[in-house]
Write a protein that holds these residues in place. Structure first.
Motif, PDB file in Angstrom:
ATOM      1  N   THR A  35       0.696  -1.106  -0.424  1.00 50.76           N
ATOM      2  CA  THR A  35       0.397  -0.409   0.822  1.00 50.76           C
ATOM      3  C   THR A  35       1.049   1.125   0.216  1.00 50.76           C
ATOM      4  OG1 THR A  35      -0.379   0.170   2.546  1.00 50.76           O
ATOM      5  CG2 THR A  35      -1.827  -0.698   1.369  1.00 50.76           C
TER       6      THR A  35
ATOM      7  N   ASN B  14       4.636  -0.896   2.870  1.00 49.52           N
ATOM      8  CA  ASN B  14       3.375  -0.765   4.383  1.00 49.52           C
ATOM      9  C   ASN B  14       2.117  -1.453   3.320  1.00 49.52           C
ATOM     10  OD1 ASN B  14       4.851   1.326   5.841  1.00 49.52           O
ATOM     11  ND2 ASN B  14       4.197   2.845   4.415  1.00 49.52           N
TER      12      ASN B  14
ATOM     13  N   ARG C  76      -0.977  -4.597   3.577  1.00 48.09           N
ATOM     14  CA  ARG C  76      -2.610  -4.736   4.205  1.00 48.09           C
ATOM     15  C   ARG C  76      -2.341  -5.874   4.035  1.00 48.09           C
ATOM     16  NH1 ARG C  76      -5.721  -1.852   1.275  1.00 48.09           N
ATOM     17  NH2 ARG C  76      -6.136  -3.394  -0.708  1.00 48.09           N
ATOM     18  N   ASP C  77      -2.826  -7.140   5.252  1.00 54.88           N
ATOM     19  CA  ASP C  77      -3.495  -7.810   4.843  1.00 54.88           C
ATOM     20  C   ASP C  77      -4.993  -8.257   4.379  1.00 54.88           C
ATOM     21  OD1 ASP C  77      -2.563 -11.338   5.149  1.00 54.88           O
ATOM     22  OD2 ASP C  77      -4.475 -10.866   6.496  1.00 54.88           O
ATOM     23  N   ASN C  78      -4.658  -8.734   3.422  1.00 55.81           N
ATOM     24  CA  ASN C  78      -6.361  -8.986   2.373  1.00 55.81           C
ATOM     25  C   ASN C  78      -7.316  -9.721   2.515  1.00 55.81           C
ATOM     26  OD1 ASN C  78      -6.232  -6.790   0.224  1.00 55.81           O
ATOM     27  ND2 ASN C  78      -5.365  -8.994  -1.194  1.00 55.81           N
TER      28      ASN C  78
ATOM     29  N   SER D 161      -7.740  -8.062   6.552  1.00 56.62           N
ATOM     30  CA  SER D 161      -8.442  -6.677   6.416  1.00 56.62           C
ATOM     31  C   SER D 161      -6.968  -5.552   8.028  1.00 56.62           C
ATOM     32  CB  SER D 161      -9.098  -5.735   6.814  1.00 56.62           C
ATOM     33  OG  SER D 161     -10.473  -6.214   5.872  1.00 56.62           O
TER      34      SER D 161
ATOM     35  N   ASN E 114      -3.596  -3.907   8.532  1.00 54.74           N
ATOM     36  CA  ASN E 114      -2.427  -2.802   7.991  1.00 54.74           C
ATOM     37  C   ASN E 114      -0.847  -3.143   9.153  1.00 54.74           C
ATOM     38  OD1 ASN E 114      -4.079  -1.448   6.020  1.00 54.74           O
ATOM     39  ND2 ASN E 114      -4.448  -0.430   7.171  1.00 54.74           N
TER      40      ASN E 114
END
Length: 71
Positions: free
Chosen positions: A18, A49, A51-53, A56, A58
């Motif tokens: 991200t 940076n 984000r784990d999908n 969610s 960060n």
């Protein structure tokens, strides 16, 4: 690469980038005692940076490289 949290959640398998930062630091500092009047603190630092999908969450990965090695 992954990161397992205390509750068992694993971050990283489905992570997306991200943001990204890169900087160089050259900061002298004065030690309390010793041979040198000043000590050079010089390194390059990078931060990704993410984000784990799946969760969610960060999180970030940060690395600092000195002439003598990587931290």
């Amino acid at each position: 690469m992954g990161l397992r949290l205390g509750d068992g959640t694993v971050l990283g398998a489905d992570a997306v980038l991200t943001g990204y930062q890169h900087w160089r630091v050259e900061t002298p500092w004065i030690p309390v005692y010793g041979r040198s009047a000043t000590v050079s603190d010089t390194y390059e630092e990078r931060r990704w940076n993410l984000r784990d999908n799946g969760s969610s969450i960060n999180f970030g990965v940060q690395i600092r490289a000195y002439a003598s090695g990587v931290v």
